[in-house]
Design a protein around this motif. Structure first.
Motif, PDB file in Angstrom:
ATOM      1  N   SER A   1      -7.036   8.157   2.396  1.00  9.55           N
ATOM      2  CA  SER A   1      -6.561   8.065   3.739  1.00  9.55           C
ATOM      3  C   SER A   1      -5.287   7.566   3.919  1.00  9.55           C
ATOM      4  O   SER A   1      -4.943   6.509   3.358  1.00  9.55           O
ATOM      5  CB  SER A   1      -7.571   7.240   4.541  1.00  9.55           C
ATOM      6  OG  SER A   1      -7.250   7.343   5.729  1.00  9.55           O
TER       7      SER A   1
ATOM      8  N   GLU B   1      -4.037   3.907   3.597  1.00 12.74           N
ATOM      9  CA  GLU B   1      -4.962   3.134   3.992  1.00 12.74           C
ATOM     10  C   GLU B   1      -6.423   2.784   3.480  1.00 12.74           C
ATOM     11  O   GLU B   1      -6.797   1.582   3.361  1.00 12.74           O
ATOM     12  CB  GLU B   1      -5.419   3.770   5.654  1.00 12.74           C
ATOM     13  CG  GLU B   1      -4.111   3.847   6.682  1.00 12.74           C
ATOM     14  CD  GLU B   1      -3.849   2.619   6.963  1.00 12.74           C
ATOM     15  OE1 GLU B   1      -4.467   1.533   7.016  1.00 12.74           O
ATOM     16  OE2 GLU B   1      -2.293   2.508   7.180  1.00 12.74           O
ATOM     17  N   SER B   2      -6.732   3.829   2.556  1.00 11.54           N
ATOM     18  CA  SER B   2      -7.940   3.583   1.805  1.00 11.54           C
ATOM     19  C   SER B   2      -7.893   4.403   0.702  1.00 11.54           C
ATOM     20  O   SER B   2      -7.272   5.649   0.685  1.00 11.54           O
ATOM     21  CB  SER B   2      -9.389   3.738   2.601  1.00 11.54           C
ATOM     22  OG  SER B   2      -9.463   5.116   2.835  1.00 11.54           O
TER      23      SER B   2
ATOM     24  N   SER C   1      -1.676   6.449   6.473  1.00  6.82           N
ATOM     25  CA  SER C   1      -1.328   5.854   7.593  1.00  6.82           C
ATOM     26  C   SER C   1      -1.013   6.757   8.545  1.00  6.82           C
ATOM     27  O   SER C   1      -0.971   6.415   9.728  1.00  6.82           O
ATOM     28  CB  SER C   1      -0.307   4.742   7.511  1.00  6.82           C
ATOM     29  OG  SER C   1       0.970   5.468   6.977  1.00  6.82           O
TER      30      SER C   1
ATOM     31  N   ARG D   1      -6.331  12.663   5.859  1.00  7.60           N
ATOM     32  CA  ARG D   1      -7.310  12.348   4.790  1.00  7.60           C
ATOM     33  C   ARG D   1      -7.201  13.814   3.610  1.00  7.60           C
ATOM     34  O   ARG D   1      -7.320  14.695   4.184  1.00  7.60           O
ATOM     35  CB  ARG D   1      -8.624  12.100   5.222  1.00  7.60           C
ATOM     36  CG  ARG D   1      -8.645  11.022   6.292  1.00  7.60           C
ATOM     37  CD  ARG D   1     -10.431  10.656   6.612  1.00  7.60           C
ATOM     38  NE  ARG D   1     -11.269  10.313   5.612  1.00  7.60           N
ATOM     39  CZ  ARG D   1     -11.366   9.092   5.052  1.00  7.60           C
ATOM     40  NH1 ARG D   1     -10.810   8.220   5.774  1.00  7.60           N
ATOM     41  NH2 ARG D   1     -12.114   9.073   4.062  1.00  7.60           N
TER      42      ARG D   1
ATOM     43  N   ARG E   1       0.864  -1.279   0.104  1.00  7.12           N
ATOM     44  CA  ARG E   1      -0.193  -0.077   0.088  1.00  7.12           C
ATOM     45  C   ARG E   1       0.847   1.274  -0.001  1.00  7.12           C
ATOM     46  O   ARG E   1       0.437   2.438   0.366  1.00  7.12           O
ATOM     47  CB  ARG E   1      -0.861   0.161   1.399  1.00  7.12           C
ATOM     48  CG  ARG E   1      -1.899  -1.382   1.383  1.00  7.12           C
ATOM     49  CD  ARG E   1      -2.892  -1.164   2.218  1.00  7.12           C
ATOM     50  NE  ARG E   1      -4.036  -0.296   1.856  1.00  7.12           N
ATOM     51  CZ  ARG E   1      -4.929  -0.702   1.178  1.00  7.12           C
ATOM     52  NH1 ARG E   1      -5.110  -2.037   0.765  1.00  7.12           N
ATOM     53  NH2 ARG E   1      -5.886  -0.095   0.815  1.00  7.12           N
ATOM     54  N   ARG E   2       2.144   1.138  -0.350  1.00  6.48           N
ATOM     55  CA  ARG E   2       2.820   2.355  -0.453  1.00  6.48           C
ATOM     56  C   ARG E   2       3.088   3.100  -1.801  1.00  6.48           C
ATOM     57  O   ARG E   2       3.344   4.075  -1.950  1.00  6.48           O
ATOM     58  CB  ARG E   2       4.435   2.093   0.161  1.00  6.48           C
ATOM     59  CG  ARG E   2       4.510   1.756   1.645  1.00  6.48           C
ATOM     60  CD  ARG E   2       5.531   1.027   2.042  1.00  6.48           C
ATOM     61  NE  ARG E   2       6.792   1.823   1.840  1.00  6.48           N
ATOM     62  CZ  ARG E   2       8.021   1.439   2.217  1.00  6.48           C
ATOM     63  NH1 ARG E   2       8.272   0.309   2.593  1.00  6.48           N
ATOM     64  NH2 ARG E   2       9.309   2.341   1.799  1.00  6.48           N
TER      65      ARG E   2
END
Length: 372
Positions: free
Chosen positions: A72, A60-61, A74, A78, A10-11
């Motif tokens: 969003s 994150e999302s 880490s 947001r 997720r990076r």
């Protein structure tokens, strides 16, 4: 249709939007978040210290709603990006139009119009950026006749020559430009830091026999060299000669490759000054390669394939991109009359800033349906 796929723990984020695919690093997205907590709404300058963001930052999302990418991170932040803006991020300058002698443009501008009307000024500056030069007519026949137009763009660059200086034959000349000698294609002042960005050459009188100006597009020469002799091209982008000018009151030195590339590998500056180049004593094999490459480049910039010939008339002015164009002149004889030019320099930052702000102002006015 838009597809969003997190990658590499997720990076990274892979996005497919309107048929285009790109990958974005989480850190890059985080430091460029277009919200008021990250960027100052008035200046657009960053409010957070990007170097303090955790290197392990992850997304994150990620979801798309109404053409906006909702993210969003880490670190708890947001934000939302406009997808069209994210994918449409391009350099603020339009592409240049490279030319040879057969296809050379002749961009022209009117002095009074450019002084009085912003749209005419923008048209002149866009042509200068696109083609590397522009011929301005109607310049007042005064020694500082170009000054009002310079004042519309940015400050005059002062050098050891002064501000706006004479270019004419004088006794006991301290520079070859002050003689009747023809001048090979060259760029001005590669021994300065920074190198002057634009040359302004104003003709007061040009009745001498000869003295025609020559122009060659150095970026086109670089392109042709890369196509015809890739090794020579690579050599001229790698080897860094020095340049030096000195007289009784001045000693200037700098260095740089004859073809300078940006981070994308695109030429952004050419240097050529036979009169002031000082090649270091490199290993013989490297010097042999450099001399052969320089000769190949020289043959391009002096050949008729790329050379545009112009003779300025009184009241005309030639503005040239000194990072791109190589200029010279034929020898002249004073028996036919006087050749008297005035020359000044304007730097690139003020010229580019004026062009971009004018373009943005007109674009914003058009969107709002308002007069510019």
């Amino acid at each position: 249709m838009t597809h969003v796929t997190p990658l590499a723990n997720r990076r990274h984020l892979a996005i497919e939007h309107d048929g285009h695919q790109r990958q974005f690093a989480a850190l890059w997205l985080r430091e460029r978040c277009p919200d008021a907590d990250t960027l100052d709404p008035r200046t657009g300058q960053r409010l957070i210290e990007a170097a303090e963001l955790p290197l392990s930052l992850a997304i994150e999302s990620a979801e798309v709603t109404d053409n906006r990418l909702q993210l969003s991170f880490s670190d708890g932040h947001r934000t939302a990006f406009d997808l069209d803006a994210l994918f449409g991020e391009v350099p603020s300058d339009p592409p240049r139009r490279l030319w040879d002698a057969a296809g050379a443009p002749l961009p022209q501008a009117d002095f009074s119009a450019a002084c009085e009307d912003d749209s005419a000024l923008l048209e002149m500056l866009e042509a200068l950026h696109r083609d590397g030069f522009v011929v301005v007519s109607g310049v007042p026949a005064q020694v500082d006749g170009m000054q009002p137009l310079i004042d519309r763009i940015g400050p005059l660059r002062r050098t050891n020559w002064g501000g706006i200086a004479d270019v004419k034959s004088v006794a006991n000349a301290y520079d070859l430009t002050m003689t009747q000698r023809g001048l090979e294609p060259h760029t001005d002042n590669p021994y300065r830091d920074p190198i002057p960005g634009y040359i302004w050459l104003h003709c007061l009188t040009n009745a001498a026999d000869g003295g025609d100006s020559t122009l060659a597009d150095g970026f086109m020469a670089a392109r042709l060299l890369r196509e015809r002799d890739p090794e020579a091209y690579a050599t001229l982008t790698r080897v860094t000669p020095g340049f030096r000018y000195h007289d009784a009151d001045t000693h200037l030195e700098s260095e740089g490759p004859l073809i300078e590339l940006d981070s994308y590998g695109t030429p952004v500056r050419v240097r050529y000054s036979n009169r002031t180049e000082q090649v270091p004593a490199l290993p013989p094999e490297e010097l042999e390669a450099y001399y052969a490459a320089r000769q190949a480049f020289y043959r391009l910039i002096t050949g008729e394939e790329l050379t545009l010939h112009l003779k300025l008339n009184p009241g005309q002015m030639l503005i040239m991109d000194n990072y791109r164009l190589l200029h010279g002149r034929s020898a002249f004889q004073l028996a036919g009359g006087v050749r008297h030019m005035r020359q000044g320099y304007v730097d690139r930052d003020s010229t580019a800033s004026r062009r971009r702000t004018l373009r943005q102002r007109f674009a914003t006015s058009q969107l709002k349906g308002e007069p510019a």
